[in-house]
Scaffold this motif. Structure first.
Motif, PDB file in Angstrom:
ATOM      1  N   LEU A   1      59.509  39.655  39.370  1.00 63.48           N
ATOM      2  CA  LEU A   1      60.720  40.176  38.462  1.00 63.48           C
ATOM      3  C   LEU A   1      61.684  39.172  38.536  1.00 63.48           C
ATOM      4  O   LEU A   1      62.465  38.995  37.555  1.00 63.48           O
ATOM      5  CB  LEU A   1      60.995  41.613  39.140  1.00 63.48           C
ATOM      6  N   HIS A   2      61.876  38.591  39.594  1.00 65.33           N
ATOM      7  CA  HIS A   2      63.057  37.546  39.759  1.00 65.33           C
ATOM      8  C   HIS A   2      62.774  36.328  38.776  1.00 65.33           C
ATOM      9  O   HIS A   2      63.362  35.928  38.118  1.00 65.33           O
ATOM     10  CB  HIS A   2      63.073  37.000  41.305  1.00 65.33           C
ATOM     11  N   ALA A   3      61.353  36.057  38.795  1.00 64.12           N
ATOM     12  CA  ALA A   3      60.930  34.833  37.875  1.00 64.12           C
ATOM     13  C   ALA A   3      61.391  35.346  36.327  1.00 64.12           C
ATOM     14  O   ALA A   3      61.840  34.670  35.634  1.00 64.12           O
ATOM     15  CB  ALA A   3      59.604  34.602  38.070  1.00 64.12           C
ATOM     16  N   ALA A   4      60.997  36.556  35.964  1.00 63.25           N
ATOM     17  CA  ALA A   4      61.388  36.927  34.579  1.00 63.25           C
ATOM     18  C   ALA A   4      62.687  36.705  34.149  1.00 63.25           C
ATOM     19  O   ALA A   4      62.941  36.110  33.160  1.00 63.25           O
ATOM     20  CB  ALA A   4      60.551  38.231  34.285  1.00 63.25           C
ATOM     21  N   VAL A   5      63.468  37.400  34.977  1.00 62.12           N
ATOM     22  CA  VAL A   5      64.852  37.574  34.789  1.00 62.12           C
ATOM     23  C   VAL A   5      65.759  36.258  34.976  1.00 62.12           C
ATOM     24  O   VAL A   5      66.429  35.587  33.828  1.00 62.12           O
ATOM     25  CB  VAL A   5      65.699  38.453  35.835  1.00 62.12           C
ATOM     26  N   LEU A   6      65.197  35.099  35.686  1.00 64.56           N
ATOM     27  CA  LEU A   6      65.928  34.091  35.899  1.00 64.56           C
ATOM     28  C   LEU A   6      65.526  33.141  34.800  1.00 64.56           C
ATOM     29  O   LEU A   6      66.256  32.402  34.297  1.00 64.56           O
ATOM     30  CB  LEU A   6      65.424  33.427  37.376  1.00 64.56           C
ATOM     31  N   ALA A   7      64.237  33.009  34.630  1.00 63.42           N
ATOM     32  CA  ALA A   7      63.681  32.133  33.404  1.00 63.42           C
ATOM     33  C   ALA A   7      64.189  32.662  32.140  1.00 63.42           C
ATOM     34  O   ALA A   7      64.528  31.795  31.328  1.00 63.42           O
ATOM     35  CB  ALA A   7      62.141  32.263  33.220  1.00 63.42           C
ATOM     36  N   ALA A   8      64.468  33.878  31.913  1.00 64.63           N
ATOM     37  CA  ALA A   8      65.019  34.346  30.655  1.00 64.63           C
ATOM     38  C   ALA A   8      66.486  33.912  30.445  1.00 64.63           C
ATOM     39  O   ALA A   8      66.948  33.699  29.421  1.00 64.63           O
ATOM     40  CB  ALA A   8      64.867  35.869  30.401  1.00 64.63           C
ATOM     41  N   ALA A   9      67.130  33.977  31.716  1.00 63.56           N
ATOM     42  CA  ALA A   9      68.537  33.138  31.701  1.00 63.56           C
ATOM     43  C   ALA A   9      68.522  31.846  31.590  1.00 63.56           C
ATOM     44  O   ALA A   9      69.822  31.316  31.630  1.00 63.56           O
ATOM     45  CB  ALA A   9      69.383  33.906  32.963  1.00 63.56           C
ATOM     46  N   GLY A  10      67.435  31.155  31.460  1.00 63.84           N
ATOM     47  CA  GLY A  10      67.677  29.608  31.211  1.00 63.84           C
ATOM     48  C   GLY A  10      67.575  28.859  32.571  1.00 63.84           C
ATOM     49  O   GLY A  10      67.524  27.527  32.672  1.00 63.84           O
ATOM     50  N   ARG A  11      67.216  29.514  33.621  1.00 65.72           N
ATOM     51  CA  ARG A  11      66.849  28.704  34.980  1.00 65.72           C
ATOM     52  C   ARG A  11      65.634  28.201  34.984  1.00 65.72           C
ATOM     53  O   ARG A  11      64.479  29.041  34.510  1.00 65.72           O
ATOM     54  CB  ARG A  11      67.197  29.714  35.855  1.00 65.72           C
ATOM     55  N   SER A  12      65.348  26.984  35.465  1.00 68.71           N
ATOM     56  CA  SER A  12      64.054  26.354  35.759  1.00 68.71           C
ATOM     57  C   SER A  12      63.622  26.973  37.045  1.00 68.71           C
ATOM     58  O   SER A  12      64.334  27.103  37.998  1.00 68.71           O
ATOM     59  CB  SER A  12      63.972  25.006  35.752  1.00 68.71           C
ATOM     60  N   VAL A  13      62.222  27.709  36.948  1.00 70.04           N
ATOM     61  CA  VAL A  13      61.800  28.344  38.121  1.00 70.04           C
ATOM     62  C   VAL A  13      60.279  28.030  38.190  1.00 70.04           C
ATOM     63  O   VAL A  13      59.419  27.807  37.439  1.00 70.04           O
ATOM     64  CB  VAL A  13      61.746  29.721  37.668  1.00 70.04           C
ATOM     65  N   VAL A  14      59.996  27.958  39.351  1.00 64.98           N
ATOM     66  CA  VAL A  14      58.770  27.486  39.864  1.00 64.98           C
ATOM     67  C   VAL A  14      58.247  28.658  41.072  1.00 64.98           C
ATOM     68  O   VAL A  14      59.293  28.995  41.899  1.00 64.98           O
ATOM     69  CB  VAL A  14      58.571  26.233  40.711  1.00 64.98           C
ATOM     70  N   VAL A  15      57.182  29.335  40.988  1.00 64.34           N
ATOM     71  CA  VAL A  15      56.824  30.503  41.748  1.00 64.34           C
ATOM     72  C   VAL A  15      55.501  29.998  42.599  1.00 64.34           C
ATOM     73  O   VAL A  15      54.678  29.384  41.824  1.00 64.34           O
ATOM     74  CB  VAL A  15      56.261  31.808  41.010  1.00 64.34           C
TER      75      VAL A  15
END
Lengths: 524, 176
Positions: free
Chosen positions: A22-36
């Protein structure tokens, strides 16, 4: 998005379960680069075979945690491994916490307070249930705290539920459809449930809200990168010990690598999250990150539960319905509703049964072996009814995750879980057992019996609170002394109530992730 | 064999084949982890607890799962807090069972007739019988009974025997 290097990213998330995805979905949608990072395999829907034997591969085994203390917490059964984490095999029973659950210490002088109240979390419950689809009947569920009605009609009550409900009614007790994150109608492109009781093995149709069909696809679509079989060993800190600068991990090649990040979200469930924080100790944080209070790992909680069984002469259709049950009762949810005990309790009624496994027909009577077993199995396959009492464990600082003597394949100390139930929990269970027997008799069962106490769900270990003296994180999961290191998941719970935790895990994660987006200027 | 039936990798006549535990038993597949006497003890205990377990291939099933990576293992022991690797749990239990059988009857467990074998097996749930030295006896009982139930009642054939609709979404693959 695909990266071939470990160049700094905005956010590293540890754990691809409910809270992490859920964190990944919200943060990536906000334009943050995310690695899980996920320590287990990259599961997909096609891996979820309909078999209670195969279901065991979804549970957690590695790195092993010893489960010591008077009452085991059920570390393996309650944990997950691979994409989806524990939520991939959860039963999707999604009641909300009640308002009183947030203020145990204030109201009763025991337990802990949450740093937020129900009204703070309420809009996040409402939004998550609309997002993933929750089925229930808010009107019949008279105990339900305020909130938007369920978006989907309730699950049906098959013969087993109808029979046991008559027992509740005869005792003057109420039942309502069990609120479940299982689709009863097609919703947002996912199909309705077939009511075939394979929830524990993982739901490959997508009817049950497991992360493989909820937030992992959204995170991937928004550009988040997932790395499977990549085990995070520790969080790395800057030289001053004030900020997290990334994580160290071991990938499939066995080599230790570093992924730098501006913020780190630890969503590795109730055992691994505190273990990683302990193993990340530095000179400034000698007892582990977030452990200024000395409470890191403390207040681990598992819901004490029992199954109550009744044998009926009718065909109970006990193979139909969700694994978590069909009906709910919370008539004894008030903290003082059970004489001689402090805490809530609830009934989940009419679980779908399979012949084998921990919660199956055969294990309901573990004493029966030899020639008597097959006649029992044939009779129970038609006539067995069951329900589960879930009770509240008070937070006890002696129940904890700590580092044990053993070491994992990377040379890091393994976790040790110390857990026992207090007298209040035992009194709640005793009351539930008596009540359950009376209900089964009133329902017409020819005989009834109960299981031993088992631990359901794992919560606590990195509890949230108002200050660094009495808690590990603030209400957003941020470590009091390392604010760009965020804990997500059931580790945060200061109290456990007597409801299944996954809905609350989602609501907390949504609140935390959106706050991270809002406050990003502090991190970037 | 039904599509999607439980299959395991076995060594038969020097070749690795994928067959059901029952077929492996019928073909006298060689155990890969357990000693022959341990496999015999396992079969005798499981048969006493859950009639039909020996022919369903309990020894071959457990042996195949002990051979597997622990994270891939299907053994129910993992739910009972038994830490991987699981082999020691089983073999020390078999040794304990033999010691208890010799203490009570003067011979190893696999040599006991059906009735004393059932009586000794049943006693494990209450605690360690005289002579027992191994894992907690009730834990060993629950795990072994669970394994035997798995191979007799936990497959499609087992569901059919009980008249329980299997209603699968995805059948387990033939390759285990």
């Amino acid at each position: 998005m695909s990266r071939s290097t470990n160049d700094e990213v905005d956010v590293v998330i540890v754990g691809a379960g409910a809270a992490g995805s859920l964190h990944a979905a919200v943060l990536a949608a906000a334009g943050r680069s995310v690695v899980v990072f996920e320590g287990g395999p990259p599961r997909k829907l096609g891996d979820l075979y309909s078999s209670q034997l195969w279901a065991r591969r979804l549970k957690w085994t590695s790195p092993a945690a010893s489960d010591v203390g008077a009452d085991g917490a059920g570390v393996s059964f309650n944990g997950g491994h691979g994409y989806g984490g524990a939520a991939i095999h959860h039963y999707a029973v999604w009641p909300r916490l009640h308002a009183a659950d947030f203020r145990m210490a204030s109201d009763h002088g025991r337990g802990l307070d949450w740093p937020i109240d129900y009204d703070t979390l309420r809009p996040f419950y409402d939004r998550v249930q609309a997002d993933v689809g929750v089925a229930g009947d808010a009107t019949q569920e008279k105990w339900r705290p305020p909130g938007v009605a369920y978006p989907l009609p309730p699950i049906p009550a098959f013969a087993q539920a109808q029979a046991i409900a008559r027992g509740f009614a005869a005792r003057g007790l109420t039942t309502a459809p069990l609120p479940v994150a299982i689709l009863t109608e097609a919703y947002n492109g996912r199909p309705a449930c077939l009511m075939d009781g394979w929830c524990d093995a993982g739901c490959p149709t997508g009817a049950l809200a497991n992360p493989l069909v909820t937030y992992i696809p959204r995170a991937l679509k928004a550009g988040a990168e997932f790395r499977a079989n990549a085990h995070v060993t520790r969080v790395l800190m800057d030289a001053a010990g004030n900020r997290a600068i990334g994580v160290e991990y071991v990938g499939t090649d066995g080599a230790r690598q570093v992924q730098r990040a501006r913020a780190v979200v630890l969503a590795a469930f109730a055992i691994e999250t505190p273990r990683i924080l302990f193993n990340s100790a530095t000179g400034k944080h000698a007892g582990g990150l977030g452990n200024a209070s000395g409470l890191l790992g403390s207040y681990l909680m598992a819901h004490p539960s029992i199954s109550v069984f009744g044998m009926f002469d009718q065909d109970m259709q006990n193979y139909l319905g969700p694994t978590g049950g069909q009906l709910l009762n919370q008539d004894h949810f008030a903290k003082d509703a059970t004489p001689g005990a402090l805490g809530s309790r609830q009934w989940m009624i009419a679980q779908a049964l399979k012949p084998n496994d921990l919660l199956g027909i055969a294990m309901s009577r573990p004493d029966i072996i030899g020639p008597a077993l097959d006649p029992f199995m044939r009779k129970a396959a038609r006539g067995l009814g069951n329900m589960v009492a879930l009770c509240e464990p008070l937070p006890d600082s002696a129940n904890r995750v700590s580092l044990g003597a053993g070491r994992d394949a990377h040379g890091l100390p393994l976790a040790q879980v110390t857990h026992r139930y207090g007298n209040d929990a035992k009194a709640l269970i005793a009351a539930a057992a008596d009540e359950g027997a009376a209900i089964m008799r009133a329902a017409g069962a020819s005989e009834n019996w109960r299981s031993p106490i088992a631990g359901q769900h794992l919560m606590g270990g990195c509890v949230m609170g108002r200050d660094s003296v009495s808690s590990v994180t603030d209400s957003l999961g941020r470590l009091h002394d390392v604010p760009n290191l965020i804990v997500a998941g059931p580790s945060l719970f200061p109290t456990a109530s007597a409801v299944n935790p996954t809905f609350t895990v989602h609501a907390l994660a949504l609140r935390s992730a959106e706050a991270l987006v809002r406050d990003w200027s502090q991190f970037g | 064999m039904k599509a999607g039936a439980l299959t395991i990798a076995c060594l038969v006549a020097g070749k690795v084949v994928r067959i059901s535990p029952a077929e492996a038993h019928a073909l006298a597949a060689a155990p890969q982890v357990l000693l022959p006497h341990e496999a015999e003890t396992l079969g005798h205990l499981a048969e006493a607890m859950v009639p039909g377990a020996r022919a369903a291939g309990i020894a071959e099933y457990v042996d195949s799962q002990l051979f597997a990576d622990p994270s891939e293992s299907l053994l129910i022991a993992r739910y009972f807090g038994v830490l991987p690797p699981f082999c020691e749990f089983y073999t020390s239990g078999f040794a304990g069972l033999d010691a208890a059988a010799k203490s009570a009857h003067g011979k190893p467990f696999a040599a006991l007739a059906a009735e004393p074998a059932l009586t000794l097996a049943a006693s494990l749930l209450a605690g360690p019988p005289p002579g027992w030295a191994g894992p907690p006896a009730p834990l060993f009982y629950l795990a072994l009974r669970g394994d035997a139930v798995d191979v007799v009642y936990g497959t499609q054939a087992g569901f059919e025997m009980l008249g329980v609709p299997y209603m699968e979404h995805i059948l387990p693959p033939r390759r285990w």
